[in-house]
Write a protein that holds these residues in place. Structure first.
Motif, PDB file in Angstrom:
ATOM      1  N   PHE A   1       0.828  -1.212   0.000  1.00 18.91           N
ATOM      2  CA  PHE A   1       0.000   0.000   0.000  1.00 18.91           C
ATOM      3  C   PHE A   1       0.859   1.258   0.000  1.00 18.91           C
ATOM      4  O   PHE A   1       0.360   2.358   0.227  1.00 18.91           O
ATOM      5  CB  PHE A   1      -0.902  -0.002   1.248  1.00 18.91           C
TER       6      PHE A   1
ATOM      7  N   GLY B   1      11.823   4.915   2.361  1.00 16.45           N
ATOM      8  CA  GLY B   1      12.896   4.016   2.767  1.00 16.45           C
ATOM      9  C   GLY B   1      12.691   3.369   4.124  1.00 16.45           C
ATOM     10  O   GLY B   1      11.816   3.741   4.894  1.00 16.45           O
ATOM     11  N   GLU B   2      13.526   2.377   4.373  1.00 16.18           N
ATOM     12  CA  GLU B   2      13.508   1.656   5.645  1.00 16.18           C
ATOM     13  C   GLU B   2      14.761   2.072   6.425  1.00 16.18           C
ATOM     14  O   GLU B   2      15.877   1.625   6.102  1.00 16.18           O
ATOM     15  CB  GLU B   2      13.486   0.142   5.373  1.00 16.18           C
TER      16      GLU B   2
ATOM     17  N   SER C   1      10.920   5.081  12.440  1.00  5.92           N
ATOM     18  CA  SER C   1       9.817   4.176  12.121  1.00  5.92           C
ATOM     19  C   SER C   1      10.354   3.018  11.290  1.00  5.92           C
ATOM     20  O   SER C   1      11.083   3.221  10.320  1.00  5.92           O
ATOM     21  CB  SER C   1       8.756   4.951  11.330  1.00  5.92           C
TER      22      SER C   1
ATOM     23  N   SER D   1       5.751  -0.250  12.241  1.00  6.47           N
ATOM     24  CA  SER D   1       4.651  -0.276  11.268  1.00  6.47           C
ATOM     25  C   SER D   1       4.054  -1.673  11.262  1.00  6.47           C
ATOM     26  O   SER D   1       4.506  -2.542  10.524  1.00  6.47           O
ATOM     27  CB  SER D   1       5.181   0.120   9.884  1.00  6.47           C
TER      28      SER D   1
ATOM     29  N   HIS E   1       0.411  -2.835  11.172  1.00  2.01           N
ATOM     30  CA  HIS E   1      -0.645  -2.966  10.138  1.00  2.01           C
ATOM     31  C   HIS E   1      -1.502  -4.220  10.222  1.00  2.01           C
ATOM     32  O   HIS E   1      -2.502  -4.314   9.502  1.00  2.01           O
ATOM     33  CB  HIS E   1      -0.063  -2.870   8.717  1.00  2.01           C
TER      34      HIS E   1
ATOM     35  N   ASN F   1      -3.970   6.347   2.663  1.00  2.00           N
ATOM     36  CA  ASN F   1      -3.902   7.410   1.656  1.00  2.00           C
ATOM     37  C   ASN F   1      -3.786   6.734   0.304  1.00  2.00           C
ATOM     38  O   ASN F   1      -2.798   6.026   0.060  1.00  2.00           O
ATOM     39  CB  ASN F   1      -2.597   8.203   1.859  1.00  2.00           C
TER      40      ASN F   1
HETATM   41  N1  SAH Z   1       9.918   1.868   6.280  1.00  6.23           N
HETATM   42  C1  SAH Z   1       9.506   2.550   7.463  1.00  6.23           C
HETATM   43  C2  SAH Z   1       9.310   4.052   7.292  1.00  6.23           C
HETATM   44  C3  SAH Z   1       8.591   4.527   6.069  1.00  6.23           C
HETATM   45  S1  SAH Z   1       6.840   4.243   5.983  1.00  6.23           S
HETATM   46  C4  SAH Z   1       8.258   1.908   8.038  1.00  6.23           C
HETATM   47  O1  SAH Z   1       7.750   0.967   7.451  1.00  6.23           O
HETATM   48  O2  SAH Z   1       7.830   2.316   9.112  1.00  6.23           O
HETATM   49  C5  SAH Z   1       6.182   5.359   7.178  1.00  6.23           C
HETATM   50  C6  SAH Z   1       4.746   5.050   7.562  1.00  6.23           C
HETATM   51  O3  SAH Z   1       3.832   5.436   6.524  1.00  6.23           O
HETATM   52  C7  SAH Z   1       4.518   3.584   7.805  1.00  6.23           C
HETATM   53  O4  SAH Z   1       3.803   3.366   8.987  1.00  6.23           O
HETATM   54  C8  SAH Z   1       3.748   3.182   6.564  1.00  6.23           C
HETATM   55  O5  SAH Z   1       3.045   2.057   6.784  1.00  6.23           O
HETATM   56  C9  SAH Z   1       2.899   4.403   6.305  1.00  6.23           C
HETATM   57  N2  SAH Z   1       2.350   4.454   4.944  1.00  6.23           N
HETATM   58  C10 SAH Z   1       2.961   4.119   3.807  1.00  6.23           C
HETATM   59  N3  SAH Z   1       2.138   4.253   2.742  1.00  6.23           N
HETATM   60  C11 SAH Z   1       0.973   4.693   3.235  1.00  6.23           C
HETATM   61  C12 SAH Z   1      -0.282   5.025   2.630  1.00  6.23           C
HETATM   62  N4  SAH Z   1      -0.477   4.922   1.314  1.00  6.23           N
HETATM   63  N5  SAH Z   1      -1.274   5.466   3.430  1.00  6.23           N
HETATM   64  C13 SAH Z   1      -1.077   5.574   4.771  1.00  6.23           C
HETATM   65  N6  SAH Z   1       0.066   5.271   5.401  1.00  6.23           N
HETATM   66  C14 SAH Z   1       1.094   4.832   4.651  1.00  6.23           C
END
Ligand code: SAH
Length: 364
Positions: free
Chosen positions: A118, A162-163, A194, A217, A219, A293
């Motif tokens: 996503f 990124g991670e 994060s 994260s 989910h 989003n």
């Molecule tokens: N890789 C790291 C940091 C980047 S993502 C991580 O996974 O935490 C940062 C946050 O944004 C994460 O919690 C991710 O799940 C969320 N995120 C990514 N795409 C999104 C979307 N389309 N809608 C809502 N949250 C999203």
């Protein structure tokens, strides 16, 4: 080393010595640089002339520039930061509830290898790691942008592209420069990393003793659902990630945040909420619900949808009834593609598109 932002204090002292200058000046220069949002006034400096000349000619202060700047109706400002060696990453400034504060979100990599279905950042895979200097420069750009609208950048989250735990060699020194009160002055408590849940990385971050916050994260609270949307769950299943998060909490004393992106019909049922409450039972963690989003089709081709506000409220109340500390994050900047990686993705897939460049205006 391309610019001043690549240096920590010890490295910069050595550089000054190599220039034949006294290393005692290093701390004052870095402090002035960070306090001034990445600027140095060399004309009005008490530094020796030889050192000023070296700084002017041999070491650029920065290695990035703003490619695009877009502001949404709610005041969220999205920056696409371009780097001198190539590539671009996203940094976002969000006005805080307090009228004089703002929160910043920065990237640790260009693209991402994690493949979360996503998330827009990962659709083109990983392009490269960002250097510590390139990470620090996003912070400086955001600090400057915040100041220009009369706000102080008070917190930074690594929730951009990124991670971060896949690039700890660069992220740890970047955090030191962003957070160390002697330099960037943000303070350790005001930085959040994060992660998708890279177990050895969580332990390494705890070992680094930075005293920063951790967001996980999550989910989904069951491996079957989580593996569908977060492929790396097959490598590090939920039980191992939660154990690592607990270890982080024991070591640092920081209460972790569990991020939960709500996807309609995927992870938003009553059963999912109850599983989540069971998972965090007896574990001091804060749950942050993020309504999805929209990004169009994910890596797998699946198209997700944001649950209705009623579903989000029900999910939240099921958690709270079971004693879970949970909040719903208000999505920001929807009209400027503020979901991770969306702005860059749009520029890559449609290079001819002319993104309207909006002038940064004071947020009401
Ligand atoms: N890789 C790291 C940091 C980047 S993502 C991580 O996974 O935490 C940062 C946050 O944004 C994460 O919690 C991710 O799940 C969320 N995120 C990514 N795409 C999104 C979307 N389309 N809608 C809502 N949250 C999203």
């Amino acid at each position: 080393m391309n610019a001043l932002t690549d240096y920590d204090l010890a490295g910069f002292r050595q550089r000054l010595e190599r220039w034949g200058c006294k290393s005692v000046h290093a701390e004052r220069i870095l402090r002035e640089f960070y306090a001034g949002s990445g600027r140095l006034d060399l004309s009005n400096s008490q530094l020796p002339a030889a050192l000023r000349s070296k700084l002017r000619t041999e070491l650029p202060l920065r290695q990035s520039h703003i490619l695009f700047r877009r502001q949404s109706a709610d005041g969220t400002l999205k920056l696409l930061v371009g780097f001198d060696v190539g590539g671009a990453a996203e940094a976002v400034l969000m006005p805080a509830v307090r009228p004089d504060r703002a929160a910043g979100c920065i990237s640790s990599q260009i693209g991402c290898a994690m493949g979360c279905d996503f998330c827009a950042s990962t659709r083109g895979g990983l392009e490269r790691n960002l250097s510590s200097g390139e990470i620090v420069e996003q912070f400086l750009q955001l600090r400057e942008a915040a100041a220009s609208v009369g706000r102080r950048l008070a917190t930074i989250v690594f929730m951009g592209m990124g991670e971060p735990l896949h690039n700890l060699d660069q992220v740890i020194p970047a955090i030191r420069r962003i957070a160390d009160p002697a330099m960037g002055a943000l303070g350790w408590r005001h930085v959040t990393v994060s992660t998708v849940g890279i177990v050895p990385g969580i332990d390494r971050l705890a070992d680094a003793n930075l005293n920063v916050h951790l967001a996980l994260s999550l989910h989904a609270a069951d491996d079957e659902t989580r593996s569908r949307i977060v492929p790396v769950n097959r490598r590090y299943p939920i039980s191992r990630i939660i154990d690592a998060t607990r270890r982080f909490q024991l070591r640092t004393g920081r209460i972790p945040t569990l991020e939960y992106c709500l996807l309609a019909g995927v992870n938003d049922s009553d059963e999912h909420a109850i599983r989540l409450a069971q998972l965090v039972d007896g574990f001091r963690a804060h749950v942050n619900l993020i309504p999805y989003n929209s990004i169009g089709a994910g890596v797998s081709g699946a198209v997700y949808e944001r649950p209705s506000p009623q579903r989000v409220e029900k999910f939240l109340s099921l958690l709270r009834q079971r004693g879970v500390v949970a909040h719903r994050r208000h999505t920001r900047g929807d009209d400027v593609d503020a979901a991770c990686g969306q702005l860059r993705q749009m520029l890559i897939s449609e290079p001819d598109v002319k993104v309207p460049l909006q002038v940064l205006a004071a947020h009401p």
